[in-house]
Design an enzyme around this catalytic site. Structure first.
Site, mmCIF file in Angstrom:
data_model
loop_
_atom_site.group_PDB
_atom_site.id
_atom_site.type_symbol
_atom_site.label_atom_id
_atom_site.label_comp_id
_atom_site.label_asym_id
_atom_site.label_seq_id
_atom_site.Cartn_x
_atom_site.Cartn_y
_atom_site.Cartn_z
ATOM 1 N N LEU A 1 59.145 -49.100 24.752
ATOM 2 C CA LEU A 1 58.591 -48.849 23.294
ATOM 3 C C LEU A 1 59.969 -48.667 22.522
ATOM 4 O O LEU A 1 60.776 -47.580 22.490
ATOM 5 C CB LEU A 1 57.800 -47.773 23.309
ATOM 6 C CG LEU A 1 56.494 -47.948 23.900
ATOM 7 C CD1 LEU A 1 55.705 -46.601 23.822
ATOM 8 C CD2 LEU A 1 55.655 -49.015 23.251
ATOM 9 N N HIS A 2 60.185 -49.966 21.545
ATOM 10 C CA HIS A 2 61.411 -49.808 20.761
ATOM 11 C C HIS A 2 61.344 -48.892 19.573
ATOM 12 O O HIS A 2 62.413 -47.960 19.587
ATOM 13 C CB HIS A 2 61.663 -51.276 20.356
ATOM 14 C CG HIS A 2 61.647 -52.317 21.061
ATOM 15 N ND1 HIS A 2 62.697 -52.537 22.138
ATOM 16 C CD2 HIS A 2 60.612 -53.304 21.707
ATOM 17 C CE1 HIS A 2 62.361 -53.547 22.665
ATOM 18 N NE2 HIS A 2 61.160 -53.950 22.758
ATOM 19 N N ASP A 3 60.290 -48.799 18.724
ATOM 20 C CA ASP A 3 60.749 -48.155 17.433
ATOM 21 C C ASP A 3 60.335 -46.361 17.614
ATOM 22 O O ASP A 3 61.154 -45.870 16.915
ATOM 23 C CB ASP A 3 59.434 -48.538 16.399
ATOM 24 C CG ASP A 3 59.737 -49.856 16.160
ATOM 25 O OD1 ASP A 3 60.727 -50.379 16.151
ATOM 26 O OD2 ASP A 3 58.773 -50.541 15.897
ATOM 27 N N CYS B 1 62.240 -44.635 19.531
ATOM 28 C CA CYS B 1 63.471 -44.195 19.556
ATOM 29 C C CYS B 1 64.062 -43.909 18.457
ATOM 30 O O CYS B 1 64.877 -42.910 18.459
ATOM 31 C CB CYS B 1 64.506 -45.350 20.402
ATOM 32 S SG CYS B 1 63.924 -45.711 22.061
ATOM 33 N N THR C 1 67.238 -49.434 23.123
ATOM 34 C CA THR C 1 65.875 -49.278 23.194
ATOM 35 C C THR C 1 65.231 -50.017 24.644
ATOM 36 O O THR C 1 64.190 -49.691 24.982
ATOM 37 C CB THR C 1 64.874 -50.097 22.264
ATOM 38 O OG1 THR C 1 65.288 -51.354 21.993
ATOM 39 C CG2 THR C 1 65.397 -49.326 20.803
#
Length: 314
Positions: free
Chosen positions: A242-244, A246, A196
């Protein structure tokens, strides 16, 4: 093909909000059957409210939200207002939700949904600490054989951690829950910060998102701009991942991601490395793989996909 049926288990969080919106903007591929909330980025009352507001922003107040666990399985709750602001969704201005909450606990929602569905048809997407899913597995182990796949945002190995030198936030908050899930035998795909961190949101992309002009796009841009400030302070750059989202990106376009099947252990004993996801990337332990670990993604294509899907929302 019928859309993949997913449960979103989440602790919004600006990046959680983007993940939810990406799923809602992709109804041909993903059917969100419900949302369970967990304490994580902020306490449960706030993550639940945030999930409701994001669904209503996207015009999907019909999707029920089920509050889950208020604290981790063993440890005290650790939250991240220092990243997300006191509300967890600082940067936007959303009205209070109008739809009522679901009439059962989030853990029971997960169990009941999986057990009522045909085996192998429900994917569980965990965007925060894995407390709800772990408690569901403890309460009703039969769900393990019926879940199609668990796709989680969490962990890190090559990049270390983002909350301690060894641990990523979602796993650190409830490492015992992660241990339950990773040792359960359920099919797992892990989207760690090794992957991420490469999902970099640029100022130009943010300008393009705001220029879409819809209420969803404008509010999402505000969330992202607030969230980006933490990245500016931490990394000294005007770009921040932006992690989530992904997780949803992988479900929508797995061809954009690269990884390998590995054995992953969760450290729950050491006071120094608690919450570490120990990834046997090179197979040195000879333990059987229990997780697909993602490490790379095609960032421009991922953000093009997200912009196109968010642009569909009102």
């Amino acid at each position: 093909m019928a859309p993949r049926r997913i449960i979103i288990d989440t602790d919004p969080g600006q990046d959680d909000a983007f993940a939810i919106l990406l799923a809602l903007g992709s109804p041909e591929e993903l059917e969100v059957v419900g949302v369970s909330t967990v304490a994580g980025n902020v306490p449960l009352e706030r993550t639940t409210l945030n999930a409701q507001m994001v669904l209503e922003l996207a015009g999907r107040a019909d999707i029920p939200v089920y509050p889950g666990c208020r604290r981790p399985m063993v440890r005290p709750l650790f939250t991240a207002e220092y990243v997300h602001g006191d509300s967890g969704l600082d940067g936007c201005d959303l009205p209070p939700p109008s739809a009522p909450l679901g009439a059962k606990h989030g853990v029971d929602f997960i169990i009941d949904t999986v057990m009522a569905a045909d085996p192998g048809t429900i994917t569980v997407c965990t965007l925060g600490p894995m407390t709800n899913l772990a408690m569901a597995i403890v309460k009703e182990p039969a769900i393990v054989a019926r879940i199609r796949e668990v796709v989680l945002m969490g962990g890190g190995f090559f990049e270390g951690g983002n909350t301690t030198p060894a641990a990523e936030f979602n796993i650190f908050v409830d490492p015992h829950a992660a241990h339950v899930v990773f040792s359960s035998g359920v099919p797992l795909t892990m989207v760690p910060i090794d992957c991420t961190y490469k999902a970099v949101m640029t100022p130009d992309w943010l300008r393009r998102l705001r220029a879409v002009g819809t209420e969803t796009a404008v509010q999402a841009a505000g969330m992202a701009e607030f969230y980006q400030r933490y990245g500016n302070q931490k990394f000294g750059t005007d770009s921040y991942p932006l992690h989530d989202p992904c997780v949803m990106g992988f479900l929508l376009r797995p061809d954009l991601f690269q990884g390998r099947d590995c054995h992953v252990d969760i450290e729950i004993v050491s006071p120094v490395t608690t919450g570490m996801t120990v990834v046997d990337w090179w197979g040195v332990t000879k333990k059987p793989a229990n997780c697909l670990v993602l490490r790379d993604l095609d960032n421009p294509a991922f953000y093009d996909l997200m912009l196109e899907r968010l642009s569909r929302l009102p």
